[in-house]
Each structure stands twice: as C-alpha cells, then as structure tokens.
Design a protein around this motif. Sequence first.
Motif, PDB file in Angstrom:
ATOM      1  N   ASN A  94      -5.788  -0.701  -7.975  1.00  0.00           N
ATOM      2  CA  ASN A  94      -6.672  -0.377  -9.193  1.00  0.00           C
ATOM      3  C   ASN A  94      -6.955   1.142  -9.099  1.00  0.00           C
ATOM      4  O   ASN A  94      -6.972   1.943 -10.310  1.00  0.00           O
ATOM      5  CB  ASN A  94      -7.926  -1.180  -9.345  1.00  0.00           C
ATOM      6  N   ASN A  95      -7.316   1.750  -7.928  1.00  0.00           N
ATOM      7  CA  ASN A  95      -7.788   3.026  -7.698  1.00  0.00           C
ATOM      8  C   ASN A  95      -6.227   4.121  -7.707  1.00  0.00           C
ATOM      9  O   ASN A  95      -6.711   5.044  -8.580  1.00  0.00           O
ATOM     10  CB  ASN A  95      -8.487   3.301  -6.263  1.00  0.00           C
ATOM     11  N   TYR A  96      -5.470   3.648  -7.048  1.00  0.00           N
ATOM     12  CA  TYR A  96      -4.054   4.715  -7.216  1.00  0.00           C
ATOM     13  C   TYR A  96      -3.145   4.501  -8.444  1.00  0.00           C
ATOM     14  O   TYR A  96      -2.990   5.238  -8.763  1.00  0.00           O
ATOM     15  CB  TYR A  96      -3.479   4.565  -5.794  1.00  0.00           C
ATOM     16  N   HIS A 149      -3.657   2.296 -11.559  1.00  0.00           N
ATOM     17  CA  HIS A 149      -4.363   2.218 -12.616  1.00  0.00           C
ATOM     18  C   HIS A 149      -5.244   3.333 -12.927  1.00  0.00           C
ATOM     19  O   HIS A 149      -5.032   4.137 -14.072  1.00  0.00           O
ATOM     20  CB  HIS A 149      -5.167   0.982 -12.885  1.00  0.00           C
ATOM     21  N   ALA A 150      -6.073   3.708 -11.954  1.00  0.00           N
ATOM     22  CA  ALA A 150      -6.905   4.948 -11.972  1.00  0.00           C
ATOM     23  C   ALA A 150      -7.698   5.231 -13.424  1.00  0.00           C
ATOM     24  O   ALA A 150      -7.592   6.125 -13.957  1.00  0.00           O
ATOM     25  CB  ALA A 150      -6.018   6.149 -11.811  1.00  0.00           C
ATOM     26  N   ASP A 151      -8.416   4.079 -13.689  1.00  0.00           N
ATOM     27  CA  ASP A 151      -9.211   3.889 -14.828  1.00  0.00           C
ATOM     28  C   ASP A 151      -8.423   4.253 -16.097  1.00  0.00           C
ATOM     29  O   ASP A 151      -8.988   4.905 -17.096  1.00  0.00           O
ATOM     30  CB  ASP A 151     -10.344   4.819 -14.810  1.00  0.00           C
ATOM     31  N   PRO A 192      -5.677  -3.224 -15.013  1.00  0.00           N
ATOM     32  CA  PRO A 192      -6.239  -3.291 -13.687  1.00  0.00           C
ATOM     33  C   PRO A 192      -6.130  -4.796 -13.282  1.00  0.00           C
ATOM     34  O   PRO A 192      -5.686  -5.556 -14.136  1.00  0.00           O
ATOM     35  CB  PRO A 192      -7.378  -2.999 -13.688  1.00  0.00           C
ATOM     36  N   GLY A 237      -3.398   5.975 -14.824  1.00  0.00           N
ATOM     37  CA  GLY A 237      -2.563   6.136 -13.721  1.00  0.00           C
ATOM     38  C   GLY A 237      -1.237   5.383 -14.486  1.00  0.00           C
ATOM     39  O   GLY A 237      -1.255   5.391 -15.758  1.00  0.00           O
ATOM     40  N   LYS A 267       0.593  -1.136   0.013  1.00  0.00           N
ATOM     41  CA  LYS A 267      -0.012  -0.008   0.050  1.00  0.00           C
ATOM     42  C   LYS A 267       0.860   1.175   0.028  1.00  0.00           C
ATOM     43  O   LYS A 267       1.793   1.493   0.906  1.00  0.00           O
ATOM     44  CB  LYS A 267      -0.862  -0.153   1.139  1.00  0.00           C
ATOM     45  N   VAL A 302      -1.339   8.363  -1.375  1.00  0.00           N
ATOM     46  CA  VAL A 302      -1.493   9.326  -2.475  1.00  0.00           C
ATOM     47  C   VAL A 302      -0.407   9.976  -2.830  1.00  0.00           C
ATOM     48  O   VAL A 302       0.125  10.291  -3.879  1.00  0.00           O
ATOM     49  CB  VAL A 302      -2.961  10.238  -2.470  1.00  0.00           C
ATOM     50  N   ASP A 352      -8.037  -3.151  -4.895  1.00  0.00           N
ATOM     51  CA  ASP A 352      -8.832  -1.888  -4.787  1.00  0.00           C
ATOM     52  C   ASP A 352      -7.727  -0.791  -4.602  1.00  0.00           C
ATOM     53  O   ASP A 352      -7.859   0.223  -5.512  1.00  0.00           O
ATOM     54  CB  ASP A 352      -9.654  -2.004  -3.638  1.00  0.00           C
ATOM     55  N   GLN A 353      -6.838  -0.867  -3.716  1.00  0.00           N
ATOM     56  CA  GLN A 353      -5.862   0.347  -3.578  1.00  0.00           C
ATOM     57  C   GLN A 353      -4.948   0.352  -5.055  1.00  0.00           C
ATOM     58  O   GLN A 353      -4.803   1.461  -5.448  1.00  0.00           O
ATOM     59  CB  GLN A 353      -5.010   0.020  -2.413  1.00  0.00           C
TER      60      GLN A 353
END
Length: 770
Positions: free
Chosen positions: A447-449, A451-453, A461, A456, A414, A417, A444-445
């Motif tokens: 993919n969100n941070y 990859h960021a859709d 993802p 990123g 982890k 940001v 989730d962490q």
Amino acid sequence: MSFLGLAFLFALPLAALPVVLHLFDRRRNVVIEWGAMQFLQEAAAEKTSARKLKQWLLVLLRVLTLIVLILALARPMLPGQWFGQSVRNELVVLLDNSLSMSRKAEEESLFQQAVQEAEKAIAAQAEGDYVRVMLTSPYPVWLTTEPIRLDQSSRSMLADLLAEQSPSAGQSDHLAAMFSAIQAPIEQGQQHRRIVLYSDSQAADWQSVSEDSWEDLQAAWQETSIPLEFEQVGLATESLQSSNVAIDRLQVQRFVVGENDTVPMVAQLQNYSDSTTEPTQISWLLNGETVYEEEIPSLAGQASYDALFRHTFSEVGQYVVTCRVAGSDSLAADDENSAVIQVVRQVPILVVDEQQEFAELQQEAYFVQAALGWKYGEPLQQHTVYTPRVVASGELPELNLNEFHAVVIPSFHKLDVETVRQLETFVAAGGGLWVGLGPRAEIDQFNNYLHADGYGLAPLPIQQLKLADIAAPDDSDRAAALRIRLDSDDHPATRTFVRQELDLSDILIDQYFQFESTALTDTSSVLFALNSGQPMMVERFYGQGRVVVQSVPLHLQWSSLARSQSFVVLVQDMLGYLSEPKSSRFNLQPGEPIAYKLPDAEVLNATLETPLGDEISLSAEPWGDGVQFRSSRTALPGEYLLQTGLSQGPMPFLVNRHPSESNLESISSEQLGRLQDLNTLPQQIVETQAVQPGQQTPMWSVLFLAMIALLSGELILSGMMSRERFGTTSAEPTGDAPLPPLNQPVSSSSNIRPQSTAAPERDLVSSQTT
C-alpha cells in the motif's frame, strides 16, 4: 457604426504626417536675394499662387489616403441595408454521404441522385442568396468555411465542388447535422433559412436520436433569430435490391504474431434481408492476392455465418488480410472486410522470480513460461511470439527496462524504493506491469510503495488476506465454492472468454487478498471478480502504460488458475494487451489515433494518405530513444497509408466501419412525421441587439476602393506638378547650353527657379543692379 478592428483607430493621428512634413520642408528653404532675379520675378509671380494651391491639394490627398487606409483596417460596419442591398434567403444543403448512399439504381448511385437534386435546388435560388453545403458522414462538416453568395461564377464553383464528392465508408449523424444547420451564423441581410436533407432515410443514421435529444432539437428550432424551414428529399430506393449480405467483422485473436505462427481468423457474415440467399463463394486475400476460396451455404433471412480461415505467416512484416464475398447485392461496399496482421520475431517480456532454484512446479515463473511455450529458458516446438527472460528482483536495477514490453511479477514480494521508482518510469513510458499477490506480499509495503494513496502504480490498496469459506468443496457444495467470474466482457484482454467456452467458471479460489473496492477511480477498472462480488483482477492506466494487479498469484498456490485451460489464454491475451502501448496498433476504431513508433530512428517527417486520397503531413514526436508519428484524423473508416521514406514502404492502418451501416432498414413513419412537424412548430424569433452582425453592411471594401482612387489622384497630380517644375524636354547630352542674347527676354518656362535658392544660413549682403 461599429468597428471590428477598433485598435486601428488609435493610428488616426498619423494622418497628419504629410502636413507636418510639408511644413518642415518649407522651413528648410532660405531666400537669397540676387539682383538679376528681379527680371524673372514678374514672370513667375502669376504662377506662384496656382502652384501653392496644387501643393496643398497634394497634401490633402495624402492625408485622406492615410485616413481611408486606417479606417479600412478598422473594418467599419454600418447598420441596416446600404447601397441598395435587398433581403436575402439562405439554402442549407445536407448531403448524406454514408456507406448506404453508394447503392446503385441501374447505373446511378443514390449519392449521385442526391447531388443532382441539390444542384436543382441551388439553381432555383435567386442571385445574391446564400448557400451552405454540409456532408453528414462520418461527422457533419461544411464543404466551405463560409456560405457562398450566388452569382454566375459561384454557381459554377459549387457545381464543381459537388461533383468532386463521393460516398464514404462511414455512418452519418443526421441529428448533429441538423443542430449545426440550425445554429449556423446568420449572414448579412439574411431573413430566411431553408434546410434540405438529401438522404436514403436509413434508420442507422438517426440512431443517436433519443427523446431528450429530440426535445433539444425542437427547442433549438423554436428559439431562432430568423424563420426556418425544413424539407427531407426522399431518394428513389424502390428500384434497389432489398438483399444485402455483409461481412461485418474480421475477428483475429491476436494481431501481433511471430514467424511461422498459424493464425486463425473468423469472418462474420450477416444476411440483413428477410429472404434466403443463394449459396455463394468467399475469397481470402493476403496483401491483395487470393490465397484461399471456399463456398458458403445459403443464409436464411437475418441469419449469420462464421467463416474460418487459418494461415501461417513465415516472414516478418505487415499483412493486410481481406475476406470478400462474391455476388451482387444492393450494397457492394460492405462485401469485404480486412485486418492488419503484424508478424514480428519476438516481443521481449521480463518475468521476476525469487524461487528459481526451487523445483520447477514451485518456481514462480514456471507456469507463465509454460503458457508462452517456454521451458528452462528455451522455446518449445510450439511457442508464442513473447520471449520471457527470468530474473530476480535484485537484478532489476542493472537492467534497461525499456528493452522489454512488459514486466510480470507472478508473486509479489518486497521491493525497495529504487526498484519501485524504476518500474514507475518504465510504465509511464508505455510499458506494462502485471502483478500477482501471493504469500510473500506485505500489505503495508504494497500500500505504501505501490498504491501510495492513489498516486502509485497499483489500482487499489489491499486490506487483508481472506480464506474461502469452502476451501475444497465436494460434489455436494461445489455451487457454493469461491470462483472467478468475468466482470468486463468488452475489454480487449477478456473478449476471448466471451467468444469461447473456457473453464473459467471451474477455477476454485482457496484464499486471496481483499482489495479496498471503494477506492476505485476513473483511471481504474475491474476485469475479473469473484462470485462473492470482490474484485479479483483490477487495472489502472499509469502514464502511457498499463498496470494489472490480481488478488491471487500466477502459480499453483491459493487457486487452480495455473492448472486451467483459461490460464494459457489469459497469459497470452493479457501480455498482448499490456505490450500494446509499446507497439504500433494497425487495427483501429473510428476516432482512435494512429500512433506509429520507430525506435532508434531519426525520421522527422511523414505523410498519411486517407481513404479518400487526401495527404496529411505529420511531424515526428519524441518517443523513448526514437520517434513516433500520430494523427487523430481517423473518423473515416477505410485504409490509411503512412509513408515514412524508409525502405519498408508504406505502413497500412485500417479503421473499421460500423456494422450498423449495412442494415438498410428505413426510419419509421413516426420518426419521419416528427421531422416534417418541425415546420409546424411556432418559432419564437429571438430579439437580439439593435445592430446585429447579420444586419450590418461591411464598409472596408468601399474604403479600399476609395483609397485606390485617392492614390491614383495623388500620382496624377504629382506628375503634373513635376512636369510644370522641371519641364518635359531632356537636357542636351553634351556641351554647355548657349546663353540667350542680351536683348532676348527670358521665357517664363525657363528651368531657372524664380522663387528662392536653398543655401546654408549666413549673413548676406543684398546686391543691386547697376
């Protein structure tokens, strides 16, 4: 009539300016009646009308001069043929200046023969015809920006221009040259175009021809606005030797090495003839000086041979390594090949490890350090140029990542940001990032941070953690085990696995993170995959840098990757690839840009010398804390020298030639026949507008000549009027001029003006002579 500069016509009202100024000047004069002037009026009256006529003629000349100047700037074009112009033909000369044209028959090369034949064709053209000359290597380029209209001086200029040309080390693209010749603009009065190709008919120069491109060429030939004619002049190649042994490539595993590193290099020799060669000798040169020689055996027809050479570089700098084969064959230009080796003290790498206090085999960075020749933060006797520094993720915000070329996270965990944003800035500026997914990764962490859709750092993802169907196979079911396979055999970081037999296929996978492969984009690609088809290692370009993410960690968990021989090669090659954007590349393919980076430097200008000796001025571009010099003009193979004015001297860059140019096989008779059949195709002359640019006569040159004539006339008339008004004799230098006797009549050529005297307006009383 049409105008190319129509906006200038809006200035035509300015032509009335001389008339306005003349009338305004007349209104400023006030007549003062003076009694004594009556004796002069009769003498001057007879010249008044003549003077007025000349004044209005002078005004007319000035008005016409302005009108002609404005019309000339508007560049009028008259339709049709004017001034007795005749119909003209055009000759388009396509000169093959590829590497194979440097072959010599006796003392004369094929290119020199082509130039002589082209000069004969130009000499046969009539006066006033147009001539265009194009070189076809490394890409089609016109020798002159505009076609040359033949006269005595232009013929001499063309001869000098052709004499300056020489063969290049590149490959020709005859198909593109034909398209350029067919679609070239039509000139004034041109009614016919003849295209002549002077070439050795090498098949490699036509390798871009496909059935679709051939149909496009035929369509362009038929849909033309003037009749076309094609001719290929075959050069005398019968007397040339058929043998040719070339050094196609000089392979080096890594072009950036450390001090005292021993670098193996392999020269690939190829016999392109069908006959067996004699044993010969090859030489290895370092910056132009021979350091090693060896004899190679005879080569059978179409056979190849790999010559191995090892050298230890003891000093920092750039070294040009050249392999040269002795002997005389038909193409001497491919008897050598070179590569630039950059020797540096170190390439700093940052490795993130959250388990530094654990036993060494449990440390996340242990196997990465071992693959680089480091242990406990110290280099071993045999170590690479990459210098790893191990830190925890909490230390990243305190570090200046620009000091490192790449960041390695062997087992992702982890990240906050701020750390992710720091990594994004680092990669966008040219840094490399290598991430292994392990037990600490949170889906989730990540993919969100990361990859960021799709916006990123991560290429894809991740979906879920998957277990292999057979975690520990025995001898009976090893074929069904989950393994790693190479998915990209032409990637810079994976080429070694293609050339060498490594144990990649023996690596077993116990569990891995499954990527969402449907999210692949144009900026991402798969480097390694599992034999189940799932991506194992994916790459993405982010800004100027590169990101690689793999589905297993870079240590002992989940796979046997870290215990394999392939792991050492993978780590070193991958770090070389990821570090590349922060380093300067000295070995390029045609068309790849030169980018020389100077950290902490304030150099503003540099000069790039091409293989033909031309000099290109370059301006510095900002890059981090320093500057970089870039140039994309690298289509021509050979050595480029960059002069920055620093004490290190010129920096060499090598653009490799294409090996196919050494294959002297000629095009087939079928292809040659299709070229000749172009003349038999029906040409549907395309009807264009009533007034075509090629059928119009430019008038601005005539108007400029008319303006010069009008100005000359205005100057002559002004001089005549000045002499009549003020006389031609100069005044006495001293003393007052004596008055004439009272009984002497006043001459009509006196300097006293009989007309009027300018004075301020006021009430005047007429005086009368007594």
